[in-house]
Structures are given as C-alpha cells and as structure tokens.
Design a protein around this motif. Structure first.
Motif, PDB file in Angstrom:
ATOM      1  N   SER A 183      -4.406  -0.664   6.397  1.00  0.00           N
ATOM      2  CA  SER A 183      -3.179  -0.914   7.150  1.00  0.00           C
ATOM      3  C   SER A 183      -2.210   0.239   6.913  1.00  0.00           C
ATOM      4  N   ARG A 184      -1.205   0.327   7.770  1.00  0.00           N
ATOM      5  CA  ARG A 184      -0.244   1.417   7.634  1.00  0.00           C
ATOM      6  C   ARG A 184       0.444   1.325   6.269  1.00  0.00           C
ATOM      7  N   LEU A 222       8.589   6.674   7.204  1.00  0.00           N
ATOM      8  CA  LEU A 222       8.187   5.727   6.152  1.00  0.00           C
ATOM      9  C   LEU A 222       9.061   5.964   4.917  1.00  0.00           C
ATOM     10  N   GLY A 229      -1.001   4.676  10.584  1.00  0.00           N
ATOM     11  CA  GLY A 229      -1.552   3.329  10.711  1.00  0.00           C
ATOM     12  C   GLY A 229      -2.630   3.221  11.761  1.00  0.00           C
ATOM     13  N   GLN A 230      -3.295   4.360  12.049  1.00  0.00           N
ATOM     14  CA  GLN A 230      -4.333   4.347  13.089  1.00  0.00           C
ATOM     15  C   GLN A 230      -5.743   4.436  12.525  1.00  0.00           C
ATOM     16  N   VAL A 247      -4.093   7.839   8.763  1.00  0.00           N
ATOM     17  CA  VAL A 247      -3.739   6.816   7.786  1.00  0.00           C
ATOM     18  C   VAL A 247      -2.236   6.601   7.777  1.00  0.00           C
ATOM     19  N   THR A 252       0.851  -1.184   0.000  1.00  0.00           N
ATOM     20  CA  THR A 252       0.000   0.000   0.000  1.00  0.00           C
ATOM     21  C   THR A 252       0.889   1.236   0.000  1.00  0.00           C
ATOM     22  N   ASP A 310       3.021   1.175   3.247  1.00  0.00           N
ATOM     23  CA  ASP A 310       4.398   0.706   3.209  1.00  0.00           C
ATOM     24  C   ASP A 310       5.329   1.809   2.734  1.00  0.00           C
TER      25      ASP A 310
END
Lengths: 632, 102
Positions: free
Chosen positions: A108-109, A137, A102-103, A99, A27, A111
């Motif tokens: 999902s968080r 990230l 990852g909350q 987002v 993602t 990548d």
C-alpha cells in the motif's frame, strides 16, 4: 493488518501484539541515493526483524522489516533501491516511484517517508529532495554521516534547512547510532505533512540542482574538507604499477581464503552429514524410508550444504571489500580488460565470485545497471570453474593421470591438468561474451560511470546481517528445490520394484534412462553408467561422484580409490577427457538455473543458457574424444 | 555517428571554432587541471545519468586520478568522484576559457 501487505514476517509478531491490533501498522519507505547509508539506517532500525523481498513482476530486490518505535507500537519499514532521481529510467527508479505513488501491487502507499541523504555531499544529494517532497507524503529528511561531517569540519544548520524544505530535518550517524532519537520520534507519531514550499519542476535536473544549492546556502551549509585519506589511498590503489599488483593480490587472497579458509568448516559439515547419516542407518530398521532418507535426502542435500561455508566466506570477503569502498576501485582497474569482450568493470566482481559458485555470482550482477551487460554477465558466469566441479575433476584426473613432477617439485601433471580446465572454462566465457556482445546483446553505448565512494571501515553489523540473509536463502533452496530433485532421483533409482525390492540400478528407471541415452553419448566415449551420472548431475555437478559410486558398487569413505580404479577399467582415455570437457562447459546445476530464472524474470534466458552450454559441452566432448583417440 | 548531439547545439558550434591547445572536453584535462562543464554532447538519457552524478552544465570539474593505463579517468565533481571512460569524457565539453578557477 492489510496496511502492511508485504510485511508479513513470520515469527516476528511480538507477544504483546495488542499494540499492533489497536492501531494500524504504518508503512514507512526509506528513500535515498546510492551510498547514502540507507541500508545501515535500515539495519539499525530493524535489526534481525527484516527479510529480503521481491515485488511481483520485477527483479528489483528490496527489504522489509519491522521497527519497534515505542513500548507497544511498531512500523513496517521498506528499504527501497538507491536512486538519484524519480525519473522512471531504470527499473530501480521505476519501482521506487511506483511504491511512493502507491501504484505498486502488493504494497500500500507508504504513510511516511524517511529521506536519507549524505551530509558530507549535501548540495548534490538534496537534488533528490525536490521530487520526493513534491509527493506530499509526511517526510523526515535524515542527514546521515554526521560523524564524518564533523570530523572533516563541515557545518549545516538543520533548523534553517527544515524551514527551507518545509519538512523536519535531523542529523544522524547511522553507523554510530547518534541522533536516532529524532527518527524514533518521527516514526512513533510526530509525523506531519510537509509545509508547502516552492519546489522546482521535478524533471528539470539542472533546475533541481540549482535549487538544492540555494537551499544548502540558505541553511549555511559548509561542505566538509576533501577526504584526505581517500585521496592518499587512491594514489596507491590506482597507481599504474602498484594498483594492478594489489588487485591481483586481493584476488589471490579471496581465492585462497575461499578454498583453504573454508576447508575445515566444509570438512566439518561433511563429517556431520556422514556421521548423522550412518547413525540413522544404524538406528533405523532396514526399509524404503531409511534408504530414501539416507541415499536421497542425506546424500543429495548433504552434498550441496557442504558448500555453505565457502559461499558465506566469499560473501564475507566481498562484503568487506564492498563496504570499505575498494570494490569500486577494482571495477575501475578491471574496466579496460572487461571492455575487450564488450563488458564493463562492474562485471568483474560477479565473474570472480563465480569461481566459488555461480549462484552468488548471478546475485552479484545486480550492481550492473545496463540490462544487456547484466544478462551477458549472467550467461557467462557458469563457465567459471565453480567449486562443485572440483570433486569431479579431482576424481577423473586422479583416475587417469599419473602424477609426475612437471615444473619443479610443486607443479605436477595433475595440478597442470586442473589449471588447464580452469583456463578452458575462462576461454569459453571469454568467447561467449564476445559472441553475445557482438550479436544479440549488443547494446546501445550506455556510458560506464561509477561513483567512487570514500573509503570507510566496514561494520560487523551490516556484513553480519548480509551473511545471515545469504545463509537463509541458500538453506531455503537446499531445503526445497534441491531436496525435491534429490528425492525424485532417488525414486528413479529405486523404481520399479522387483518382488517388493528395489531393482539393481541398471534395471531401475534411471538405468533405463541411461541406456536409452547411450546411443547419444557413445560418440563422446561414454557408456550408460556415465549417462546415469550425467542425468543425476543435472541437479548438481558433484552428485555424479556419489552416483557413480553407487553404480560401481563402491560406497563409503574407502570408495574413492576403488572408484578411480573401476573407472579406469571401464572408461577409455578419450571418454575420460571428454567427460572433463563436458563438465567444464555444461550447465548442470539446478540452483543456478533457478536463480537465473528469478533474476532475468522468466524462463527464456535460463533455457537459452542451458541449451547453449549443453550443445557446447556435447560438441567439445565429441572433439576431445576424437582427438584423444586419434593421438593414442 | 551513433550519438546524435542533442544538448545545447548553439554553444557547441561556438566551440568547434575554438583554439587549438585549449582543453575542449574532459578528456583533454590533465591530472589536477580544472574546467567548467559547458554541455553534454550525448543523447538525453546518457546526459541525464551524467547530470545525476553531478555533471550539471556550469559545474567545476577537476581531473583526479585514472586507472592504470589511463582509462577510465576519475573526475572530481560536485563533492564526489566519478570514474568515466575516455569515450564518454570526450562528449563532456568544457566552457572556455578553461583556465584554472580558484
């Protein structure tokens, strides 16, 4: 596949799904300030393999899509709302931050992150790099609008900038597709964690801005020359005299285009619906199923689908105005007028759209950041005379008002009556806005601020994709909610069965309902037949025309004149005027109620709106009936 | 007054004693005139939003066009143009002397 929870694009799985199964689909989030060209980049990467989505519990819309990055691998892209910072101030910013951290439920968080910045305004846009890079990230910093930067002779050293930021940097033009290779390389695996660099404190905005300036200077960034054409065009579009005249002309063209431009297509759809309906009637044996299909599904859904060309044309015209940058100027010109009712310039466009249909208008209110202003705009939008009211107005006016020339040969009494009804809706909106903004929706003085983007040529690609989206949403609604309502109404009109046959309409459930309602609507000058029409028009206003047609036993094409005659015989003049007033005020539109619920995040506002507009409609119709009787 | 001053009070006081004809805030700037933003006399939320759009103290602001009727005004700041209502512009105080900066 759980890695890409919100990325289920039905039918988009490629046949060679091997690659997808072998390595987890990554993602990647796209982040950037407004007007940085985020959506253009997203469109270029995903093409048609995208959809609009909502996060659970929030009204912020985002897009997800799939990008093919190599022969057998894909990534899931999430296009987040445009933000200037990651402070959790507005809903957009909170969603973006959640987002990325990852909350956010349902996703999902990410990548990796594609941080997209406008290279023509790099120093200011780099301010967002500090909070985004500090998330740790893997990030690719994309400097967009390379073509514009070059044309206006700006320079930036991407290698030096990458060194300063500790993250790869690439210069692209997402409109022309230049430099996309580096983006694909990053997406297909050349993803690296950013090297730690000294970042300023994330919440210290002046500090971040200072840092951004330094970083820009070290990357020998030379800002481009000012956009000469934008200044020249603004001298015309914001001219004290020419500006408002051009705006009025633009509004006229949008209106005229919406009504005359969409007419052939609407006629075409109507013809196709009627044609296929009568073909069905001829080929199918007489049965309840045939009746359900033709009178329920075909007539009910058909009467709504007819509006598709008009809505798409409106979005086309608005899309061109928006992408070119003119809408921001229109909002600035309209701001003073809107300020009189306590609203602001950004409410102007949704209200203009509402003349076609309240549904796109409610969606267009997303541009308004102030939540209370946004709700006020949503609440008054359905007062604007939408195109669904036109068939009703036309029928009643034609039945009760003889056409005499009033002002020369062009403006007759009927046209004047129609203009009067438009005005009535506008006045209702005006006073409601004043009322709301001075009471429940009185807001803190949030300053009206609007960034004026440089003028640009709109692209077929981005407008086309948006139209496709709107068409899908509209058809989906027609195929679900409206279909359901149409079928329920058909059921009410055909039950209870008498000797295995459908009863005459006055003895059906809907007829009984109409009779029960009669004492309530008698003061308005309505009889039970009108009552039945009102109930059925709860789904969509224009449905009353076909319902009355059924009740008076007039059907088909030749019916409209006969229906007018039947109405004239059955309804008093007071009742007719009251009916017009009722339709001007009442919120008889299932689609609007549904979209207001979605956009306001609950049933509270649509309920308030329905009750308020309903009471106003009742009171207005009562007064109209009283006054006409007293005059006659 | 609804809007409590919350930003840089010290400098604000110095300004109050300023001399008459000089532009004190963005609303005073005529078309084409420039000034350096000193501080924003608005609650932190509103000030932050203005800063995100480029109105960071110390930045050069140029008055560009305006809507027909004179309000809102358009200001050129930090490489972009932003429309601001007069009621907001008066709270964006200028550093003095607000002489044109090359």
């Amino acid at each position: 596949m759980s890695a890409c929870g919100s990325c289920h694009l039905s039918g988009l799985r490629s046949p060679d799904a091997k690659g997808l199964l072998q390595n987890r689909t990554r993602t990647v989030a796209i982040v950037g300030p407004p007007n940085s060209g985020k959506s253009t980049l997203f469109n270029r990467l995903t093409g048609l393999r995208q959809k609009v989505a909502n996060f659970p519990g929030v009204t912020v819309e985002h897009r997800v899509g799939r990008a093919k990055v190599a022969e057998d691998s894909e990534v899931c892209l999430v296009d987040l709302p445009g933000v200037y910072s990651l402070s959790p101030r507005s809903e957009d910013e909170r969603v973006t931050r959640d987002v990325l951290a990852g909350q956010m439920d349902g996703i999902s968080r990410p990548d990796a992150v594609l941080l997209i910045l406008d290279s023509t305004n790099l120093s200011r846009h780099l301010t967002l790099a500090a909070p985004v890079l500090s998330l740790g990230l893997p990030t690719l910093v994309i400097l967009n609008m390379a073509d514009e930067l070059r044309r206006r002779e700006g320079v930036v050293d991407t290698a030096a900038l990458a060194h300063q930021l500790g993250a790869p940097v690439t210069l692209v033009s997402s409109i022309e597709g230049e430099g996309m290779q580096a983006v694909y390389e990053f997406l297909s695996g050349a993803i690296s964690v950013p090297a730690p660099v000294d970042l300023p404190a994330v919440y210290d905005l002046p500090g971040c801005r200072k840092w951004a300036g330094q970083v820009g200077r070290r990357a020998s960034y030379r800002p481009p020359a000012p956009p000469v054409w934008t200044h020249r065009l603004d001298a015309v579009f914001l001219h004290p005299l020419a500006g408002p005249l051009i705006l009025a002309a633009v509004v006229l063209v949008v209106f005229q285009g919406m009504f005359t431009g969409a007419k052939p297509l609407m006629d075409g759809i109507q013809w196709a619906v009627a044609g296929s309906g009568s073909w069905l009637a001829r080929t199918m044996p007489e049965s309840a199923i045939r009746s359900l299909l033709i009178e329920g599904v075909w007539d009910g859904v058909g009467s709504v689908i007819v509006f598709l060309p008009q809505i798409l044309l409106l979005f086309l015209l608005l899309g061109v105005l928006e992408d070119s940058g003119y809408l921001a100027r229109a909002a600035v010109i309209a701001d003073r007028t809107m300020a009189r009712v306590g609203l602001q310039g950004k409410s102007f466009i949704p209200l203009l759209s509402a003349y076609a249909c309240a549904v796109p208008a409610v969606l267009a209110t997303r541009a308004i950041e102030n939540k209370r202003d946004r709700i006020a705009t949503i609440l008054i939008a359905p007062f604007m005379t939408c195109s669904a009211r036109l068939p009703v107005y036309t029928l009643i006016i034609a039945a009760f008002l003889p056409d005499h020339p009033l002002l020369g040969a062009f403006v007759g009494t009927r046209a004047a009556a129609l203009v009067g009804l438009y005005l009535l809706g506008f006045l209702a909106a005006f006073f409601t806005a004043k009322l709301l903004k001075s009471s429940v929706l009185k807001s803190e003085p949030t300053p009206f601020l609007l960034e004026m983007p440089p003028y640009r040529w709109p692209t077929v690609r981005s407008i086309g994709l948006r139209l496709l989206d709107r068409a899908k949403i509209f058809l989906w609604r027609a195929g679900t909610v409206i279909l359901l309502v149409a079928v329920v109404l058909w059921g009410l009109a055909h039950l209870p069965l008498v000797n295995g046959q459908a009863p005459p309409i006055e003895e059906s459930l809907i007829g009984t309902l109409g009779r029960t309602l009669e004492p309530v609507i008698r003061p308005l000058g309505f009889n039970w037949k009108i009552g039945v029409g009102l109930i059925s028009s709860l789904a969509a206003r224009e449905v009353i025309v076909s319902t009355l047609g059924t009740i008076y036993g007039m059907e088909g094409e030749a019916g409209s004149q006969a229906l007018a005659a039947a109405l004239r015989a059955d309804l008093s003049l007071g009742g007719a005027v009251a009916l017009l007033v009722f339709f001007a005020f009442a919120m008889q539109c299932f689609a609007t109620i549904a979209v207001v619920r979605r956009e306001t995040g609950g049933w509270k506002w649509p309920a308030v709106q329905f009750a308020y507009m309903g009471s106003l409609a009742y009171a207005g119709a009562f007064m109209a009936n009283l006054i006409v009787r007293w005059l006659a | 007054m609804l809007l409590q001053p919350s930003f840089n009070k010290r400098r604000r006081r110095r300004h109050r004693g300023g001399r008459g004809a000089e532009p004190l805030h963005l609303g005073d700037l005529h078309r084409g005139e420039q000034g350096i933003l000193d501080h924003i006399d608005l609650p932190p939320e509103a000030a932050r939003r203005l800063m995100e759009l480029g109105f960071v103290p110390g930045t050069l602001v140029t008055a560009a066009g305006c809507a027909p009727g004179g309000d809102p005004r358009v200001f050129r700041v930090d490489g972009t143009e932003v429309a601001v209502r007069r009621e907001t512009a008066v709270h964006l105080k200028l550093r003095h002397p607000a002489a044109p900066v090359p």
